[in-house]
Motif scaffolding. Structure first.
Motif, PDB file in Angstrom:
ATOM      1  N   ASN A  81       5.455  -6.561   1.089  1.00  0.00           N
ATOM      2  CA  ASN A  81       5.416  -5.622  -0.257  1.00  0.00           C
ATOM      3  C   ASN A  81       5.774  -6.301  -2.081  1.00  0.00           C
ATOM      4  OD1 ASN A  81       7.597  -4.242  -2.792  1.00  0.00           O
ATOM      5  ND2 ASN A  81       7.150  -3.268  -1.081  1.00  0.00           N
ATOM      6  N   LEU A  82       4.509  -5.921  -2.585  1.00  0.00           N
ATOM      7  CA  LEU A  82       4.566  -6.440  -3.401  1.00  0.00           C
ATOM      8  C   LEU A  82       5.196  -5.777  -4.585  1.00  0.00           C
ATOM      9  CD1 LEU A  82       1.345  -7.566  -5.211  1.00  0.00           C
ATOM     10  CD2 LEU A  82       0.601  -5.467  -5.456  1.00  0.00           C
ATOM     11  N   ALA A  83       6.264  -7.624  -5.130  1.00  0.00           N
ATOM     12  CA  ALA A  83       6.716  -7.113  -5.914  1.00  0.00           C
ATOM     13  C   ALA A  83       6.959  -5.824  -6.917  1.00  0.00           C
ATOM     14  CB  ALA A  83       7.144  -8.603  -6.561  1.00  0.00           C
ATOM     15  N   ASP A  84       7.519  -5.435  -7.577  1.00  0.00           N
ATOM     16  CA  ASP A  84       8.020  -4.544  -7.986  1.00  0.00           C
ATOM     17  C   ASP A  84       6.969  -3.185  -7.686  1.00  0.00           C
ATOM     18  OD1 ASP A  84      10.666  -5.393  -9.516  1.00  0.00           O
ATOM     19  OD2 ASP A  84       8.382  -6.954 -10.561  1.00  0.00           O
ATOM     20  N   THR A  85       6.680  -2.990  -6.824  1.00  0.00           N
ATOM     21  CA  THR A  85       5.726  -1.707  -6.401  1.00  0.00           C
ATOM     22  C   THR A  85       5.615  -1.038  -5.049  1.00  0.00           C
ATOM     23  OG1 THR A  85       4.313  -2.345  -4.754  1.00  0.00           O
ATOM     24  CG2 THR A  85       3.730  -2.902  -7.070  1.00  0.00           C
ATOM     25  N   ASP A  86       5.365   0.001  -4.911  1.00  0.00           N
ATOM     26  CA  ASP A  86       5.568   0.954  -3.619  1.00  0.00           C
ATOM     27  C   ASP A  86       4.508   0.074  -2.637  1.00  0.00           C
ATOM     28  OD1 ASP A  86       4.024   1.903  -4.825  1.00  0.00           O
ATOM     29  OD2 ASP A  86       4.795   4.256  -4.360  1.00  0.00           O
ATOM     30  N   ILE A  87       3.519  -0.759  -2.788  1.00  0.00           N
ATOM     31  CA  ILE A  87       2.233  -0.897  -2.201  1.00  0.00           C
ATOM     32  C   ILE A  87       3.481  -2.241  -1.382  1.00  0.00           C
ATOM     33  CG2 ILE A  87       0.153  -2.315  -2.232  1.00  0.00           C
ATOM     34  CD1 ILE A  87      -0.155  -1.114  -4.729  1.00  0.00           C
ATOM     35  N   TRP A  88       2.956  -1.345  -0.215  1.00  0.00           N
ATOM     36  CA  TRP A  88       2.867  -2.862   1.194  1.00  0.00           C
ATOM     37  C   TRP A  88       1.370  -3.383   1.804  1.00  0.00           C
ATOM     38  CZ3 TRP A  88       7.514  -4.268   2.967  1.00  0.00           C
ATOM     39  CH2 TRP A  88       8.631  -3.995   2.125  1.00  0.00           C
ATOM     40  N   TYR A  89       1.621  -4.743   1.776  1.00  0.00           N
ATOM     41  CA  TYR A  89      -0.647  -5.031   2.942  1.00  0.00           C
ATOM     42  C   TYR A  89      -0.125  -5.714   3.539  1.00  0.00           C
ATOM     43  CZ  TYR A  89       0.943  -9.712   0.426  1.00  0.00           C
ATOM     44  OH  TYR A  89       1.471 -10.556  -0.220  1.00  0.00           O
ATOM     45  N   VAL A  90      -1.226  -5.780   4.575  1.00  0.00           N
ATOM     46  CA  VAL A  90      -0.738  -7.336   5.875  1.00  0.00           C
ATOM     47  C   VAL A  90      -2.277  -7.839   5.486  1.00  0.00           C
ATOM     48  CG1 VAL A  90      -1.348  -6.068   7.258  1.00  0.00           C
ATOM     49  CG2 VAL A  90       0.223  -7.958   8.190  1.00  0.00           C
ATOM     50  N   SER A  91      -2.539  -9.266   5.835  1.00  0.00           N
ATOM     51  CA  SER A  91      -4.030  -9.542   6.202  1.00  0.00           C
ATOM     52  C   SER A  91      -3.979 -10.189   7.409  1.00  0.00           C
ATOM     53  CB  SER A  91      -4.073 -10.575   5.576  1.00  0.00           C
ATOM     54  OG  SER A  91      -4.535 -10.075   3.851  1.00  0.00           O
ATOM     55  N   VAL A  92      -5.153 -10.054   8.172  1.00  0.00           N
ATOM     56  CA  VAL A  92      -5.369  -9.973   9.545  1.00  0.00           C
ATOM     57  C   VAL A  92      -6.853 -10.516   9.912  1.00  0.00           C
ATOM     58  CG1 VAL A  92      -4.798  -9.879  12.093  1.00  0.00           C
ATOM     59  CG2 VAL A  92      -3.427  -8.802   9.822  1.00  0.00           C
TER      60      VAL A  92
END
Length: 179
Positions: free
Chosen positions: A3-14
């Motif tokens: 989770n990107l702090a203080d947001t509703d954005i989630w991410y992953v890098s592969v």
């Protein structure tokens, strides 16, 4: 995912090799290592959703033949072109057929994809390759083109491939089922 702090954005890098083609869905956080009696696989699979921001989706062919990942899945496609382009056909074309085989051990029928290499008819000495998830391999994974190209390049000898499709029974069949 993170989770990107203080947001509703989630991410992953592969990092993936060029030419990767996979399907994916999202689901709620579950403890997949939970004991079989406490894990509700049907609820887990029903909770999967496609990536609403990815326009590339695959819809499975029939309602009675669901993917274990969901009826519709998102496609991550890093392949350079159409998966069937580049199928080389050495001494004729390869053949892929679909069969419905009855299993007394399982108490049901199963779809099985059979790949015959280009060239002369296989003999009892022709190597056999067995892979699971036939529909996905043939229609999403472009494995038929991979087979043809490996044989044409001389990397492997001609072989026969048999690819059963477990469909909605995948979770049971692949979870140390005695049958």
């Amino acid at each position: 995912m993170t989770n990107l702090a203080d947001t509703d954005i989630w991410y992953v890098s592969v990092r993936l090799p060029r030419g990767t083609r996979v399907t994916y869905t999202f689901t709620r956080d579950e403890d997949l290592n939970a004991a079989a009696t406490s894990f509700d696989s049907a609820a887990h699979l029903a909770g999967r959703t496609v990536d609403q921001y990815n326009p590339k989706t695959i819809r499975y062919p029939a309602p009675d033949w669901p993917s274990p990942w969901g009826r519709t899945v998102s496609l991550l496609d890093l392949a350079p072109t159409d998966p069937q382009a580049g199928r080389s056909g050495r001494d004729g074309a390869s053949q892929t057929t679909v069969h419905e085989l009855r299993s007394s051990a399982l108490g049901r029928s199963a779809r099985v994809y059979a790949y015959l290499p280009p060239g002369p008819a296989p003999s009892e000495l022709t190597p056999l390759v067995v892979l699971f998830d036939g529909w996905e391999l043939a229609n999403i994974g472009a494995v038929l083109a991979v087979f043809d190209n490996l044989i044409a390049a001389g990397t492997v000898p001609p072989f026969v491939a048999v690819m059963p499709e477990p469909g909605e029974h995948r979770m049971v069949d692949f979870s140390f089922s005695d049958d």
